[in-house]
Design an enzyme around this catalytic site. Structure first.
Site, short mmCIF file in Angstrom:
data_model
loop_
_atom_site.label_atom_id
_atom_site.label_comp_id
_atom_site.label_asym_id
_atom_site.label_seq_id
_atom_site.Cartn_x
_atom_site.Cartn_y
_atom_site.Cartn_z
N LYS A 10 8.10 -9.47 -4.79
CA LYS A 10 9.17 -8.48 -4.94
C LYS A 10 10.55 -9.14 -4.84
O LYS A 10 10.69 -10.30 -4.40
CB LYS A 10 8.98 -7.39 -3.89
CG LYS A 10 7.67 -6.60 -4.07
CD LYS A 10 7.57 -5.44 -3.07
CE LYS A 10 6.28 -4.66 -3.24
NZ LYS A 10 6.22 -3.49 -2.33
N TYR A 50 5.50 2.79 -10.12
CA TYR A 50 5.30 3.48 -8.84
C TYR A 50 5.27 5.00 -9.03
O TYR A 50 5.61 5.74 -8.10
CB TYR A 50 6.38 3.06 -7.84
CG TYR A 50 6.11 1.72 -7.18
CD1 TYR A 50 5.00 1.53 -6.37
CD2 TYR A 50 6.97 0.65 -7.35
CE1 TYR A 50 4.75 0.31 -5.75
CE2 TYR A 50 6.73 -0.58 -6.74
CZ TYR A 50 5.62 -0.73 -5.94
OH TYR A 50 5.37 -1.94 -5.31
N ASN A 113 9.17 -5.47 1.40
CA ASN A 113 8.00 -6.10 2.03
C ASN A 113 7.35 -7.22 1.20
O ASN A 113 6.15 -7.46 1.30
CB ASN A 113 6.99 -5.03 2.46
CG ASN A 113 6.49 -4.20 1.30
OD1 ASN A 113 6.84 -4.46 0.15
ND2 ASN A 113 5.66 -3.21 1.59
N HIS A 116 3.47 -7.03 -3.56
CA HIS A 116 2.61 -5.89 -3.89
C HIS A 116 1.19 -6.41 -4.07
O HIS A 116 1.00 -7.51 -4.61
CB HIS A 116 3.07 -5.23 -5.19
CG HIS A 116 2.02 -4.34 -5.80
ND1 HIS A 116 1.78 -3.07 -5.35
CD2 HIS A 116 1.13 -4.56 -6.79
CE1 HIS A 116 0.79 -2.54 -6.06
NE2 HIS A 116 0.37 -3.43 -6.94
N GLU A 127 -2.60 -1.76 -13.58
CA GLU A 127 -1.36 -2.51 -13.33
C GLU A 127 -1.30 -3.79 -14.16
O GLU A 127 -0.24 -4.15 -14.68
CB GLU A 127 -1.27 -2.81 -11.82
CG GLU A 127 -1.02 -1.54 -11.01
CD GLU A 127 -1.22 -1.69 -9.52
OE1 GLU A 127 -1.10 -0.67 -8.82
OE2 GLU A 127 -1.50 -2.81 -9.05
#
Ligand code: ATP
Ligand code: MG
Length: 138
Positions: A10, A50, A113, A116, A127
């Site tokens: 990320k 998302y 965070n 993913h 995905e």
């Protein structure tokens, strides 16, 4: 049991130059890379990825974060890939992530965070299809 999962490094982690260390940890854990790209998502793309969280209070914060810088998207292969990768990255909130996990080492907060990881074989396929054509997977 599928052998593939999907991951993103990320924008917080790419921005702090953790990309190399995170990829090293993934490879040392026995995953091999089947597809990879370094890209910056548009707002629409991040929202679609998302989509399942669209009604959540943190949705716009999540989208804004995911478009704040480049990401690395990748398809990874290993036996028991989805579950083993979730173990490797640790809990969503780094404060609750186990020692040695990627989120414990590199994530700052529940929102930012670092990585993913797909939560099921079905979502891993969806995905991977979102990011990669057949020509881009090996
Ligand atoms: P990911 O899907 O990114 O691997 P996850 O499966 O551990 O993470 P999800 O519940 O799917 O967690 O949430 C997706 C992402 O939304 C989280 O990784 C995090 O970036 C963000 N997020 C989740 N909960 C919160 C929250 N309470 N506040 C802010 N952001 C959140
Ligand atoms: Mg998730």
């Amino acid at each position: 049991m599928s052998k593939r999962t999907f991951t993103m490094i990320k924008p917080d982690a790419t921005g702090k130059s953790y990309t190399g260390a995170i990829l090293d940890q993934i490879l040392k854990a026995g995953f091999s890379i089947k597809a990879m790209k370094w890209i910056r998502l548009t707002e629409e793309q991040a929202g679609l990825f998302y989509d399942i969280h669209r009604e959540r209070a943190f949705f716009q914060e999540l989208v804004d974060f995911m478009i704040s810088g480049p990401i690395v998207a990748a398809v990874l292969e290993k036996e028991n890939a989805v579950a083993d990768f979730r173990t490797l990255i640790g809990a969503t909130n780094p404060a609750q992530a186990a020692d040695g996990t990627i989120r414990k080492l590199y994530a700052a907060s529940i929102g930012e965070n670092a990585v993913h990881g797909s939560d099921s074989d079905e979502n891993a396929n969806i995905e991977a299809d979102f990011f990669f054509s057949k020509l881009e997977r090996f």
